[in-house]
Design an enzyme around this catalytic site. Sequence first.
Site, PDB file in Angstrom:
ATOM      1  N   ASP A 121     -10.035 -43.941  49.132  1.00  0.00           N
ATOM      2  CA  ASP A 121     -10.495 -43.220  47.942  1.00  0.00           C
ATOM      3  C   ASP A 121      -9.781 -43.658  46.671  1.00  0.00           C
ATOM      4  O   ASP A 121     -10.128 -43.211  45.588  1.00  0.00           O
ATOM      5  CB  ASP A 121     -10.301 -41.712  48.163  1.00  0.00           C
ATOM      6  CG  ASP A 121     -11.051 -40.859  47.145  1.00  0.00           C
ATOM      7  OD1 ASP A 121     -12.170 -41.236  46.760  1.00  0.00           O
ATOM      8  OD2 ASP A 121     -10.510 -39.814  46.731  1.00  0.00           O
ATOM      9  N   SER A 168     -15.265 -37.551  42.691  1.00  0.00           N
ATOM     10  CA  SER A 168     -15.941 -37.975  43.921  1.00  0.00           C
ATOM     11  C   SER A 168     -16.845 -36.846  44.413  1.00  0.00           C
ATOM     12  O   SER A 168     -16.435 -35.686  44.455  1.00  0.00           O
ATOM     13  CB  SER A 168     -14.915 -38.315  45.006  1.00  0.00           C
ATOM     14  OG  SER A 168     -14.037 -39.329  44.565  1.00  0.00           O
ATOM     15  N   GLN A 187     -19.360 -44.247  48.784  1.00  0.00           N
ATOM     16  CA  GLN A 187     -19.085 -43.009  48.055  1.00  0.00           C
ATOM     17  C   GLN A 187     -19.963 -42.940  46.819  1.00  0.00           C
ATOM     18  O   GLN A 187     -20.186 -43.941  46.143  1.00  0.00           O
ATOM     19  CB  GLN A 187     -17.611 -42.941  47.630  1.00  0.00           C
ATOM     20  CG  GLN A 187     -17.235 -41.660  46.906  1.00  0.00           C
ATOM     21  CD  GLN A 187     -15.775 -41.628  46.507  1.00  0.00           C
ATOM     22  OE1 GLN A 187     -15.446 -41.846  45.338  1.00  0.00           O
ATOM     23  NE2 GLN A 187     -14.891 -41.365  47.461  1.00  0.00           N
TER      24      GLN A 187
END
Length: 294
Positions: free
Chosen positions: A210, A234, A284
């Site tokens: 991430d 996110s 993502q």
Amino acid sequence: MSTNDTTTQKLIELLDLSGDPEARTDEDIFVGHTPPQARSRVFGGQVLGQSVMAASKTIAENRPIHSMHGYFLRAGDATLPITFGVQRLRDGRSFSARRVHAYQNGVPILSMIASFQAPSAGLDHQDAMPEGVPDPESLPTTAELIGDLDHPVAQEYAFNRPFDIRYISEPLYFKGPRDRRAVNAVWMKTTSAMPEDPAMHRAALAYASDYTLLEPILRRHGLTWITPGMSVASLDHAMWWHRPFRVDQWLLYVQESPSASGARGLATGRIFNREGQLVATVAQEGMVRVPEDD
């Protein structure tokens, strides 16, 4: 103990969730904590890694995680513990499924479903690792790039993160990119050795996945992390683990963004070990809002 050993130890403690066998309905309950940090919000990768670790604790060691799909529902408060509820959805002959909710203040901040598989023989192919990539040892550390900035977040990134991140692409800390292609690449590994537990390595890779994944979106539009008025978050995260690896050895993380629209951008990433094996793939979608020009 050196600084590198200390930051890795923080990661190990972060992923070593405590369980309470008495705190159970149809869920196994675990509790995670956030180390002291400069930011008030929990890093999304932390909640991903802890959720993967919580689910893994309910699975036999010979059945590692191979995929997960999660949604970030609320921002996490770094001053509060996080409770992880793991529901055992299914245990089949080869596959197991778990649902994980990460809670703060009685409401979920992340919802994830993960799948685990017993080792099996089968077809084998992969994308090739990019050629001509500089060795990580030849690239500057984060400390060398921003360690002299008198700002708590810069100091945290430079000296207190558990991963050594070395940019192949031009970093986006505070300078707009000259190359506006929607691509990004970094080398990464933990700052010191990790335990042998493969589940912890997979959880740690979820954590690190991430860090830079939305940067191809920013790069394509000439943005940096300090663009005035910009808001980035996110929204979801999917990950597939393909082959064994270690996070305390260098991994190449290659990312790109195929699309951005409607204040959302999609990014995908491929993670290779130094021998060229594709060990994981990530996707993502993130919210990216930029103030309109006057």
